[in-house]
Design a protein around this motif. Structure first.
Motif, PDB file in Angstrom:
ATOM      1  N   GLY A   1       0.855  -1.282  -0.025  1.00  0.00           N
ATOM      2  CA  GLY A   1      -0.090   0.027   0.094  1.00  0.00           C
ATOM      3  C   GLY A   1       0.584   1.438  -0.326  1.00  0.00           C
ATOM      4  N   THR A   2       1.846   1.047   0.777  1.00  0.00           N
ATOM      5  CA  THR A   2       2.678   2.452   1.030  1.00  0.00           C
ATOM      6  C   THR A   2       3.458   2.568  -0.343  1.00  0.00           C
ATOM      7  N   LEU A   3       4.038   1.525  -0.887  1.00  0.00           N
ATOM      8  CA  LEU A   3       4.820   1.612  -2.171  1.00  0.00           C
ATOM      9  C   LEU A   3       3.856   2.062  -3.279  1.00  0.00           C
ATOM     10  N   ALA A   4       2.543   1.575  -3.396  1.00  0.00           N
ATOM     11  CA  ALA A   4       1.822   2.241  -4.359  1.00  0.00           C
ATOM     12  C   ALA A   4       1.310   3.835  -4.478  1.00  0.00           C
ATOM     13  N   LEU A   5       1.210   4.202  -3.086  1.00  0.00           N
ATOM     14  CA  LEU A   5       0.712   5.401  -2.740  1.00  0.00           C
ATOM     15  C   LEU A   5       2.304   6.233  -3.221  1.00  0.00           C
ATOM     16  N   GLY A   6       3.468   5.901  -2.945  1.00  0.00           N
ATOM     17  CA  GLY A   6       4.556   6.511  -3.476  1.00  0.00           C
ATOM     18  C   GLY A   6       4.912   6.454  -4.853  1.00  0.00           C
ATOM     19  N   LEU A   7       4.676   5.333  -5.547  1.00  0.00           N
ATOM     20  CA  LEU A   7       5.063   5.323  -6.945  1.00  0.00           C
ATOM     21  C   LEU A   7       3.875   5.939  -7.578  1.00  0.00           C
ATOM     22  N   GLN A   8       2.546   5.863  -6.998  1.00  0.00           N
ATOM     23  CA  GLN A   8       1.679   6.670  -7.860  1.00  0.00           C
ATOM     24  C   GLN A   8       1.932   7.998  -8.100  1.00  0.00           C
ATOM     25  N   THR A   9       2.688   8.872  -7.078  1.00  0.00           N
ATOM     26  CA  THR A   9       3.072  10.016  -7.197  1.00  0.00           C
ATOM     27  C   THR A   9       4.211  10.334  -8.323  1.00  0.00           C
ATOM     28  N   LEU A  10       4.721   9.287  -8.622  1.00  0.00           N
ATOM     29  CA  LEU A  10       5.886   9.289  -9.660  1.00  0.00           C
ATOM     30  C   LEU A  10       5.120   9.414 -11.018  1.00  0.00           C
ATOM     31  N   PRO A  11       5.658  10.614 -11.756  1.00  0.00           N
ATOM     32  CA  PRO A  11       4.765  10.479 -13.184  1.00  0.00           C
ATOM     33  C   PRO A  11       5.319   9.324 -14.043  1.00  0.00           C
ATOM     34  N   SER A  12       4.512   8.454 -14.779  1.00  0.00           N
ATOM     35  CA  SER A  12       4.863   7.427 -15.007  1.00  0.00           C
ATOM     36  C   SER A  12       5.933   7.421 -16.126  1.00  0.00           C
ATOM     37  N   VAL A  13       5.955   8.644 -16.833  1.00  0.00           N
ATOM     38  CA  VAL A  13       7.128   8.799 -17.833  1.00  0.00           C
ATOM     39  C   VAL A  13       8.483   8.533 -17.227  1.00  0.00           C
ATOM     40  N   CYS A  14       8.626   8.788 -16.098  1.00  0.00           N
ATOM     41  CA  CYS A  14       9.850   8.528 -15.309  1.00  0.00           C
ATOM     42  C   CYS A  14      10.252   7.082 -15.303  1.00  0.00           C
ATOM     43  N   TRP A  15       9.318   6.136 -15.703  1.00  0.00           N
ATOM     44  CA  TRP A  15       9.732   4.784 -15.896  1.00  0.00           C
ATOM     45  C   TRP A  15      10.477   4.410 -17.090  1.00  0.00           C
ATOM     46  N   VAL A  16      10.289   5.345 -18.161  1.00  0.00           N
ATOM     47  CA  VAL A  16      10.837   5.119 -19.557  1.00  0.00           C
ATOM     48  C   VAL A  16      12.395   4.806 -19.530  1.00  0.00           C
ATOM     49  N   PRO A  17      13.271   5.751 -18.835  1.00  0.00           N
ATOM     50  CA  PRO A  17      14.723   5.342 -18.673  1.00  0.00           C
ATOM     51  C   PRO A  17      14.979   4.084 -18.046  1.00  0.00           C
ATOM     52  N   LEU A  18      14.150   3.872 -17.213  1.00  0.00           N
ATOM     53  CA  LEU A  18      14.541   2.422 -16.482  1.00  0.00           C
ATOM     54  C   LEU A  18      14.131   1.353 -17.297  1.00  0.00           C
ATOM     55  N   ALA A  19      12.910   1.506 -18.018  1.00  0.00           N
ATOM     56  CA  ALA A  19      12.332   0.536 -18.846  1.00  0.00           C
ATOM     57  C   ALA A  19      13.646   0.078 -19.776  1.00  0.00           C
ATOM     58  N   LEU A  20      14.054   1.148 -20.456  1.00  0.00           N
ATOM     59  CA  LEU A  20      15.029   1.024 -21.565  1.00  0.00           C
ATOM     60  C   LEU A  20      16.201   0.442 -21.395  1.00  0.00           C
ATOM     61  N   LEU A  21      16.702   0.522 -19.924  1.00  0.00           N
ATOM     62  CA  LEU A  21      17.983  -0.074 -19.545  1.00  0.00           C
ATOM     63  C   LEU A  21      17.511  -1.528 -19.210  1.00  0.00           C
ATOM     64  N   TRP A  22      16.404  -1.786 -18.868  1.00  0.00           N
ATOM     65  CA  TRP A  22      16.222  -3.298 -18.230  1.00  0.00           C
ATOM     66  C   TRP A  22      15.657  -4.123 -19.540  1.00  0.00           C
ATOM     67  N   PHE A  23      14.867  -3.484 -20.355  1.00  0.00           N
ATOM     68  CA  PHE A  23      14.548  -4.403 -21.407  1.00  0.00           C
ATOM     69  C   PHE A  23      14.925  -3.816 -22.747  1.00  0.00           C
ATOM     70  N   GLY A  24      15.819  -2.893 -22.873  1.00  0.00           N
ATOM     71  CA  GLY A  24      16.258  -2.574 -24.008  1.00  0.00           C
ATOM     72  C   GLY A  24      15.133  -2.049 -24.959  1.00  0.00           C
ATOM     73  N   GLN A  25      15.346  -1.913 -26.412  1.00  0.00           N
ATOM     74  CA  GLN A  25      14.330  -1.036 -27.150  1.00  0.00           C
ATOM     75  C   GLN A  25      13.314  -2.235 -27.834  1.00  0.00           C
ATOM     76  N   THR A  26      12.725  -2.699 -26.674  1.00  0.00           N
ATOM     77  CA  THR A  26      11.691  -3.840 -26.998  1.00  0.00           C
ATOM     78  C   THR A  26      10.370  -3.517 -26.671  1.00  0.00           C
TER      79      THR A  26
ATOM     80  N   ALA B   1       8.620  -5.100 -24.676  1.00  0.00           N
ATOM     81  CA  ALA B   1       8.584  -5.435 -23.180  1.00  0.00           C
ATOM     82  C   ALA B   1       8.842  -3.916 -22.551  1.00  0.00           C
ATOM     83  N   ALA B   2       9.506  -3.178 -23.065  1.00  0.00           N
ATOM     84  CA  ALA B   2       9.687  -1.926 -22.225  1.00  0.00           C
ATOM     85  C   ALA B   2       8.632  -1.043 -22.412  1.00  0.00           C
TER      86      ALA B   2
END
Lengths: 255, 277
Positions: free
Chosen positions: A91-116, A118-119
């Motif tokens: 619940g706390t994790l969700a609350l925290g991550l919800q405040t994170l603009p979801s665009v912010c996941w893009v760099p992480l997704a690219l490093l983890w999954f590459g240009q796929t 899945a990213a």
């Protein structure tokens, strides 16, 4: 009918203003194309299939990611509402991550999954998931205890209560969470598509990106219009009927 | 009306009791921990309710009558003492003892018919056709056949309580537990419902335990009226009301009974510390 005509008139006036601005030549035609040029581009893109292909690619990413977000988020929300341990952790994790603009996941997704794909999917899921978790949790917490007690005396047991009483009682909250999740997912997917070129499919965001590269403003505006229309349609076709039903049943507003 | 002695029944009276009680409550105590320390909501309360009897529990607020009802319903557990229905200990809620709450706890996501059907769907050994017919029957009984497709929020307060009554009756419980169900209604609607309830109680042969703080209501509905006193919640007195039915709440005879019960209620309603016995 009167409402429809009024709306039609409004959009016609908008188009006229646009055309007038184009003719006034305040800005270079490269920066502000005429409505006609945009229409011509859209027609061309529709005829050669670019538009349909891009829309399908984008919608597939969006829908698959969104459904995963729902399927995972709903049970997580129920668990966080039911047990303190889940509330304090997920619940706390969700609350925290919800405040994170979801665009912010893009760099992480690219490093983890590459240009796929899945990213892309990952970004959409992250956009959806936390809103759904929080809305479900809030919804369940707002269910008046008397519903549960009434159901108990009628012989309803744990699982039956969850599915036939608590979930439907929390539905107004869950639906607004689904709507928010949809909006977040849609925004983050567009951002991801604009940033990242993925060779497995060109989405609408990529068309937008290439429109900029080629300084093809009619393409940029045309695609933006398509994106707006898709957003509107999702609301009118999918969410609006559900909300209307809820309002009618619950008597919450005269929608 | 006779004032019944609670503790000193004669041998003759004792021997007369043959039928086992529908509900047998024996020495039930219940504590609540509130902001101002523990409150003894029920102090060694004993009560027997016969099959088909209409028993009203009256008392000032905080006297534990609702707590007792919840314990009979199986929604709460007593700290000590035993509660039995048909000679079996009550371990949890069940559809043989249905509750009608003060606020109409109808489900807003279902329409009127869906609400009445809810408890029926949980009853095995019925075909869907049976369930529909039964739901229709009870909606008819409470006079709301025309509103079966209505949404809950479209109903008036009185209609909501009628639907609640139909929903509570539909699974055919032997015992109906009613917690001030008419308290929030206007006088006219209430009077109508008194008539309906007496009629349905007779027609469906229910055992009813009815909690109220309205003495007239208790005298109008009950075969027996049990007077509670608050802090600690105890049974103080009980009255048998032997007026013919159906009773009219405005009748002079009923007023006489109500006056006497009110007098008893007042004399017991001064909060007191637990008396050592």
């Amino acid at each position: 009918m009167k409402r429809f005509l009024l709306a039609a008139l409004f959009f016609a006036v908008l188009l006229l203003i646009w055309e007038a601005l184009f003719r006034a030549k305040i800005w270079s035609p490269v920066l502000l194309p005429s409505p006609r040029q945009v229409a011509v581009y859209l027609e061309g893109a529709a005829v050669d299939g670019t538009l349909a292909k891009a829309t399908i690619v984008t919608m597939r990413r969006l829908l698959i990611g969104y459904i995963i977000g729902l399927v995972v988020g709903l049970p997580l929300g129920l668990l966080t509402a039911r047990w303190k341990v889940w509330q304090d952790t997920i619940g706390t994790l969700a609350l925290g991550l919800q405040t994170l603009p979801s665009v912010c996941w893009v760099p992480l997704a690219l490093l983890w999954f590459g240009q796929t794909e899945a990213a892309m999917l990952f970004v959409v899921v992250m956009g959806t998931l936390w809103s759904v978790v929080i809305a479900t949790e809030t919804g369940v917490r707002h269910v008046p205890p008397i519903y549960r007690r009434a159901a108990l005396t009628m012989g309803s047991k744990s699982l039956h209560i969850w599915f036939k009483v608590i979930l439907p009682a929390a539905l107004p909250f869950i639906v607004s969470g689904m709507k928010q999740g949809w909006a977040f997912a849609w925004r983050s997917l567009m951002a991801a598509e604009i940033f990242v070129t993925i060779l497995t499919g060109f989405g609408l965001g990529q068309l937008l990106h290439y429109g900029r590269e080629l300084s093809a403003m009619e393409q940029v505006i045309g695609i933006m219009i398509v994106i707006v229309v898709i957003g509107l349609m999702a609301d009118k076709i999918f969410f609006s009927p559900i909300e209307k039903f809820l309002h009618r049943r619950w008597g919450t507003s005269q929608a | 009306m006779q004032r019944l002695s609670r503790h000193h029944s004669s041998a003759a009276e004792e021997l007369e009791v043959i039928a086992p009680s529908k509900l047998a409550i024996e020495n039930v105590s219940k504590n609540f921990k509130g902001a101002s320390g523990a409150v003894l909501a029920l102090d060694r309360v004993s009560l027997n309710v016969a099959e088909g009897e209409f028993v009203c529990l009256v008392g000032a607020s905080g006297c534990g009558k609702t707590t007792l009802l919840n314990i009979i319903a199986g929604l709460e557990k007593p700290d000590s003492g035993t509660v039995q229905a048909d000679g079996k200990s009550i371990t949890g809620p069940g559809r043989e003892r249905l509750v009608m709450f003060q606020e109409p706890a109808l489900f807003p996501w279902l329409n009127v018919f869906g609400n009445v059907l809810f408890g029926l769907k949980l009853k095995p050994n019925l075909t869907n056709k049976d369930r529909h017919d039964v739901a229709k029957y009870y909606l008819e009984l409470v006079g709301l056949s025309r509103f079966e497709r209505a949404n809950v929020h479209e109903l008036s307060g009185g209609m909501k309580q009628r639907v609640s009554l139909a929903r509570a009756l539909a699974p055919n419980p032997r015992v109906l537990l009613m917690d001030e169900p008419f308290a929030a209604l206007d006088a006219l609607t209430r009077e109508q419902l008194y008539g309906d309830l007496q009629r349905i109680w007779k027609a469906r042969n229910k055992t009813i335990v009815f909690v109220t703080h309205n003495v007239r209501e208790a005298a109008c509905l009950g075969d027996r009226v049990i007077v509670f006193s608050p802090r600690p919640g105890r049974i103080r007195e009980e009255f048998a009301v032997d007026l013919p039915r159906p009773r009219d709440i405005n009748s002079v005879d009923l007023a006489v009974h109500a006056t006497e019960i009110t007098k008893a209620l007042k004399s017991h309603s001064q909060p007191e510390v637990a008396i050592a016995e």
